[in-house]
Design a protein around this motif. Structure first.
Motif, PDB file in Angstrom:
ATOM      1  N   SER A  35       0.864  -1.176   0.000  1.00 41.42           N
ATOM      2  CA  SER A  35       0.000   0.000   0.000  1.00 41.42           C
ATOM      3  C   SER A  35       0.902   1.227   0.000  1.00 41.42           C
ATOM      4  CB  SER A  35      -0.939   0.015   1.209  1.00 41.42           C
ATOM      5  OG  SER A  35      -0.211   0.080   2.403  1.00 41.42           O
ATOM      6  N   THR A  36       0.500   2.209  -0.762  1.00 41.44           N
ATOM      7  CA  THR A  36       1.319   3.398  -0.947  1.00 41.44           C
ATOM      8  C   THR A  36       0.470   4.626  -0.692  1.00 41.44           C
ATOM      9  OG1 THR A  36       2.607   2.267  -2.626  1.00 41.44           O
ATOM     10  CG2 THR A  36       2.735   4.640  -2.624  1.00 41.44           C
ATOM     11  N   ASP A  37       1.051   5.600  -0.040  1.00 45.78           N
ATOM     12  CA  ASP A  37       0.384   6.876   0.119  1.00 45.78           C
ATOM     13  C   ASP A  37       1.366   7.986  -0.218  1.00 45.78           C
ATOM     14  OD1 ASP A  37       2.018   6.918   2.340  1.00 45.78           O
ATOM     15  OD2 ASP A  37       0.468   7.547   3.727  1.00 45.78           O
ATOM     16  N   LEU A  38       1.079   9.163   0.255  1.00 49.44           N
ATOM     17  CA  LEU A  38       1.938  10.299  -0.044  1.00 49.44           C
ATOM     18  C   LEU A  38       3.220  10.301   0.766  1.00 49.44           C
ATOM     19  CD1 LEU A  38      -0.790  13.077  -0.086  1.00 49.44           C
ATOM     20  CD2 LEU A  38       0.055  11.692  -1.979  1.00 49.44           C
ATOM     21  N   TRP A  39       3.259   9.535   1.843  1.00 47.13           N
ATOM     22  CA  TRP A  39       4.363   9.642   2.779  1.00 47.13           C
ATOM     23  C   TRP A  39       5.216   8.385   2.864  1.00 47.13           C
ATOM     24  CZ3 TRP A  39       4.189  14.570   3.415  1.00 47.13           C
ATOM     25  CH2 TRP A  39       2.960  15.211   3.418  1.00 47.13           C
ATOM     26  N   GLN A  40       4.622   7.200   2.673  1.00 44.07           N
ATOM     27  CA  GLN A  40       5.390   5.966   2.827  1.00 44.07           C
ATOM     28  C   GLN A  40       4.812   4.837   1.987  1.00 44.07           C
ATOM     29  OE1 GLN A  40       5.292   5.076   6.958  1.00 44.07           O
ATOM     30  NE2 GLN A  40       3.090   4.810   7.049  1.00 44.07           N
ATOM     31  N   ASN A  41       5.671   3.840   1.739  1.00 44.37           N
ATOM     32  CA  ASN A  41       5.275   2.615   1.038  1.00 44.37           C
ATOM     33  C   ASN A  41       5.362   1.473   2.042  1.00 44.37           C
ATOM     34  OD1 ASN A  41       5.171   4.077  -1.360  1.00 44.37           O
ATOM     35  ND2 ASN A  41       7.329   3.700  -1.780  1.00 44.37           N
ATOM     36  N   CYS A  42       4.293   0.721   2.186  1.00 43.42           N
ATOM     37  CA  CYS A  42       4.253  -0.363   3.170  1.00 43.42           C
ATOM     38  C   CYS A  42       3.967  -1.694   2.483  1.00 43.42           C
ATOM     39  CB  CYS A  42       3.170  -0.103   4.209  1.00 43.42           C
ATOM     40  SG  CYS A  42       3.465   1.357   5.215  1.00 43.42           S
ATOM     41  N   SER A  43       4.603  -2.757   3.001  1.00 42.39           N
ATOM     42  CA  SER A  43       4.264  -4.105   2.549  1.00 42.39           C
ATOM     43  C   SER A  43       3.522  -4.796   3.686  1.00 42.39           C
ATOM     44  CB  SER A  43       5.524  -4.880   2.164  1.00 42.39           C
ATOM     45  OG  SER A  43       6.385  -4.993   3.268  1.00 42.39           O
TER      46      SER A  43
END
Length: 160
Positions: A35-43
């Protein structure tokens, strides 16, 4: 008149909530356990637990999206504050021009941010396994609502 004011305030607060959620939540692009947003990419794992989060890239386009989303929140908060100030200080028959202008600016900022994100995000163009998340959709929903409330503020006249 009281019902109209209440409706306008509810619409404005709804826009503000949409802007806050779409700016903060990590669901702009989702897919393949990421999942990706404006601040970080998470797995994430299949059970939904977050494993690793990394800062988003320092691309100029992503920084412009971050800046315009923050500006939209600031303009909307400022617009709500100005509305309450003008509600008590504006003379009878006066219009809420400043409030409306700031709310329209908030709508234009969120539209610019979502449009830049749509055009420039590389995962969407290269891989069909990714899709836009709910925070991205909330940003697009906030755009017409912010414009609508801004136009209502500009048209609205103060009455006794």
């Amino acid at each position: 008149m009281l019902l109209l004011l209440l409706g306008i305030i509810v619409l404005h607060v709804a826009v503000l909530v949409l802007l806050f959620v779409s700016t903060i939540v990590s669901q702009w692009i989702v897919g393949n356990g990421h999942s990706t947003d404006l601040w970080q990419n998470c797995s994430t794992s299949s059970s939904g637990n977050v494993h690793h989060c990394f800062s988003s890239s320092a691309n100029e386009w992503l920084q412009s999206v971050q800046a315009t989303m923050i500006l939209s929140v600031i303009f909307s908060v400022l617009s709500l504050f100005l509305f309450f100030c003008q509600l008590f200080t504006l003379t009878k028959g006066g219009r809420f021009y400043i409030t409306g202008i700031f709310q329209i600016l908030a709508g234009l900022c969120v539209m610019s941010a979502a449009a830049i994100y749509t055009v420039r995000h590389p995962e969407w163009h290269l891989n069909s396994d990714y899709s836009y998340g709910f925070a991205y959709i909330l940003a697009w929903v906030a755009f017409p609502l912010a414009l609508l409330s801004g136009v209502v503020y500009v048209i609205l006249r103060k009455r006794e």
